[in-house]
Design an enzyme around this catalytic site. Sequence first.
Site, PDB file in Angstrom:
ATOM      1  N   GLU A 171       1.011  -1.137   0.081  1.00 40.27           N
ATOM      2  CA  GLU A 171      -0.131  -0.475   0.054  1.00 40.27           C
ATOM      3  C   GLU A 171       1.117   0.716   0.248  1.00 40.27           C
ATOM      4  O   GLU A 171       1.730   1.077   0.860  1.00 40.27           O
ATOM      5  CB  GLU A 171      -0.737  -0.041   1.378  1.00 40.27           C
ATOM      6  CG  GLU A 171      -2.224   1.669   0.920  1.00 40.27           C
ATOM      7  CD  GLU A 171      -2.223   1.350   2.367  1.00 40.27           C
ATOM      8  OE1 GLU A 171      -2.544   0.691   3.157  1.00 40.27           O
ATOM      9  OE2 GLU A 171      -3.612   1.811   2.774  1.00 40.27           O
ATOM     10  N   LYS A 185       4.330   0.744   9.873  1.00 44.26           N
ATOM     11  CA  LYS A 185       4.637   2.151   9.166  1.00 44.26           C
ATOM     12  C   LYS A 185       4.255   3.087   9.740  1.00 44.26           C
ATOM     13  O   LYS A 185       4.142   4.278   9.573  1.00 44.26           O
ATOM     14  CB  LYS A 185       3.463   1.821   7.895  1.00 44.26           C
ATOM     15  CG  LYS A 185       4.475   0.850   6.676  1.00 44.26           C
ATOM     16  CD  LYS A 185       3.322   1.620   5.574  1.00 44.26           C
ATOM     17  CE  LYS A 185       3.169   0.561   4.553  1.00 44.26           C
ATOM     18  NZ  LYS A 185       2.358  -0.185   3.924  1.00 44.26           N
ATOM     19  N   ARG A 204       5.744 -13.546   9.262  1.00 40.81           N
ATOM     20  CA  ARG A 204       5.877 -11.555   8.931  1.00 40.81           C
ATOM     21  C   ARG A 204       7.827 -11.863   9.900  1.00 40.81           C
ATOM     22  O   ARG A 204       8.073 -12.869  10.574  1.00 40.81           O
ATOM     23  CB  ARG A 204       5.563 -10.677   9.618  1.00 40.81           C
ATOM     24  CG  ARG A 204       5.144 -10.476  10.969  1.00 40.81           C
ATOM     25  CD  ARG A 204       3.639  -9.584  11.230  1.00 40.81           C
ATOM     26  NE  ARG A 204       4.353  -8.283  10.644  1.00 40.81           N
ATOM     27  CZ  ARG A 204       3.112  -7.666   9.341  1.00 40.81           C
ATOM     28  NH1 ARG A 204       2.500  -8.282   9.736  1.00 40.81           N
ATOM     29  NH2 ARG A 204       3.706  -6.030   9.305  1.00 40.81           N
TER      30      ARG A 204
HETATM   31  P1  ATP Z   1       1.457  -2.269   8.371  1.00 39.67           P
HETATM   32  O1  ATP Z   1       3.361  -1.313   8.682  1.00 39.67           O
HETATM   33  O2  ATP Z   1       0.521  -0.614   8.277  1.00 39.67           O
HETATM   34  O3  ATP Z   1       0.905  -2.457   8.816  1.00 39.67           O
HETATM   35  P2  ATP Z   1       2.405  -3.637   5.717  1.00 39.67           P
HETATM   36  O4  ATP Z   1       3.604  -3.821   6.363  1.00 39.67           O
HETATM   37  O5  ATP Z   1       0.817  -4.152   6.047  1.00 39.67           O
HETATM   38  O6  ATP Z   1       1.772  -2.354   6.859  1.00 39.67           O
HETATM   39  P3  ATP Z   1       1.281  -3.364   3.440  1.00 39.67           P
HETATM   40  O7  ATP Z   1       1.725  -2.372   2.116  1.00 39.67           O
HETATM   41  O8  ATP Z   1       0.670  -3.747   2.574  1.00 39.67           O
HETATM   42  O9  ATP Z   1       2.134  -3.024   4.523  1.00 39.67           O
HETATM   43  O10 ATP Z   1       2.463  -4.387   3.037  1.00 39.67           O
HETATM   44  C1  ATP Z   1       2.782  -5.201   1.588  1.00 39.67           C
HETATM   45  C2  ATP Z   1       2.989  -6.799   1.917  1.00 39.67           C
HETATM   46  O11 ATP Z   1       4.803  -7.022   2.313  1.00 39.67           O
HETATM   47  C3  ATP Z   1       2.103  -7.477   1.963  1.00 39.67           C
HETATM   48  O12 ATP Z   1       1.860  -8.481   1.059  1.00 39.67           O
HETATM   49  C4  ATP Z   1       2.862  -7.979   3.852  1.00 39.67           C
HETATM   50  O13 ATP Z   1       2.039  -9.001   4.223  1.00 39.67           O
HETATM   51  C5  ATP Z   1       4.058  -8.195   4.158  1.00 39.67           C
HETATM   52  N1  ATP Z   1       4.758  -6.994   5.159  1.00 39.67           N
HETATM   53  C6  ATP Z   1       4.624  -6.448   5.674  1.00 39.67           C
HETATM   54  N2  ATP Z   1       5.144  -6.715   6.430  1.00 39.67           N
HETATM   55  C7  ATP Z   1       6.080  -7.418   6.341  1.00 39.67           C
HETATM   56  C8  ATP Z   1       7.093  -8.059   7.672  1.00 39.67           C
HETATM   57  N3  ATP Z   1       7.233  -7.716   8.650  1.00 39.67           N
HETATM   58  N4  ATP Z   1       7.681  -9.447   6.799  1.00 39.67           N
HETATM   59  C9  ATP Z   1       6.824  -9.530   5.607  1.00 39.67           C
HETATM   60  N5  ATP Z   1       5.645  -9.079   4.950  1.00 39.67           N
HETATM   61  C10 ATP Z   1       5.894  -7.815   5.509  1.00 39.67           C
END
Ligand code: ATP
Length: 564
Positions: free
Chosen positions: A37, A277, A267
Amino acid sequence: MNQEEPVKSLNFIEAMIEEDIRSKKHSGSLQFRFPPEPNGYLHIGHAKAICLSFGLAAKYKGLCNLRFDDTNPIKEEVEYVEAIKDNIQWLGFTWDKECYTSDYFEQLYDWAILLIKKGKAYVDDSSADEIASWRGTPTQPGQESPCRNRPVEESLDLLGRMKNGEFPDGSKVVRAKIDMASPNMHMRDPIMYRIKHAHHHRTANEWCIYPMYDYAHGQSDYIENVTHSLCTLEFEVHRPLYDWFLDNIIDDEKVNRERTRQTEFARLNLNYTVMSKRMLLQLVEEGHVEGWDDPRMPTISGLRRRGYTPASIRNFADKVGIAKRENVIDVSLLEHCVREDLNKIAQRVMGVLDPLKITIANYPDGQVEELEAINNPEDERMGTRRVPFSKTIYIERADFMENPPKKYFRLSPGAEVRLRYAYYITCTEVVKDASGTITELICTYDTATRGGDSPDGRKVKGTLHWVSAEKALKARVNLYDRLFSLEDPYSCAEGETFLSNLNPNSLEQVEAFVEPFLAEGQPFDHYQFERLGYFCLDKNSTPGNLVVNRTVTLRDSWAKQAEK
Ligand code: ATP
Ligand code: MG
């Protein structure tokens, strides 16, 4: 197979994919996607997801799309879109198509009409509070909205008017008609659309209703022919909904292709930092850091400016691996990965962070010699360079002790040490100011030891780095440390926030002297300052105004602290 190469076992996603390939599912062609996003910069956790999907596409000769999941216009910006693209390319990956969920708004809207017509969705006039209060709890069923059974025609009419902007924000939503008693809360008539009169960075004011993640994601995967939709574990409970929408929208018989499948992995969590974020945005907006690319941030832009290399991050993601269970990775693993890579590629130089002046009494006044130095002992191809040597030099203050303990091999009165690539010197006099602070050392040098070895076989145990005072360049050096002093920054006392765990000493700035060679460098170039650590030129560094960032020390100083 080469016998010496260790056979790496497959992770559970690779095993699944190989089974799919064996059974000729998806006609053998694989499609992945990375769906950020654009509401902030990418962090090291995203790097793991990027390495996974792009890495699998490369390994199994599939494709990977970059899809901006841009369904929330209020938080999204073009700056983030650009930064995300930059980061992915910098990491070394190339996407097949650049996609936007907003490109599918029309199609998603048509599918919403389809669902309403099928009796699988409805327009709800209830307020957000009412909807929330009727949701029930995980152990108690929810309550049906009074709008749930309104006639199809009425919902269709209202949806059209929602789209036309006839209603204010929050006054209506579209909901899927599933099961208010489902044990999975996500299946209790989830919201598909909400009204938001907001400017969107791509569709401008064309839309004032926006689809929710759950409604948009699976269908976007479907539109792009994504075969393996990989995401983090928190989406596991959303999977029944992902499938429900596709089950009710797509006529599998007609399309005659395998359905896209969502698979979840753990994650990445890293200690001494935060990765949400929202929190990263707060650090930026409140000025706790210099910006999204502050070298202390866990963002990819921050890591890059800190001196991390793409290879070190990819290697880190590989070492962390892919699993189904969450854990916290020690940041020292990340630091290990960057040391490992920089050791192979970083140009060696000498720089003095805390200078102590030395005058070499028997060195000719005004003479400057250009001494040969090795650029990287790990890589002969990197060649050599010339380092100027002169009568006045600087060494590190910590490399001298007036009253040294036994086995102190650095400089002290009467002791002889080697100046790297230069000469043996002996300290003959210590000069102090009125307050007793050492201001200068007087030494003598042995002309026969040019290059750093004595022809008579005389050995010295200490080798010091140095710079010529006459020729050295001034540089501002940023000594970075961990942004938080606590392993788990999220844990804090009542009434406090994660901000109370910020490390007050995460940045120390010093005026240092570096060899003139650094004036030839470009922003982001990597160096090993001999005996001190890995550094890089800051993005704002210029030859006349050098700014150097410490990536990491040569050894893990936190591990030592933990031992104490
Ligand atoms: P927020 O921090 O606001 O929860 P987000 O990190 O989920 O947002 P996105 O832009 O939706 O942000 O993430 C894009 C992709 O990255 C998604 O498929 C998510 O599963 C993956 N992702 C996000 N954070 C992690 C992480 N810590 N480890 C592995 N993958 C991640
Ligand atoms: Mg997300």
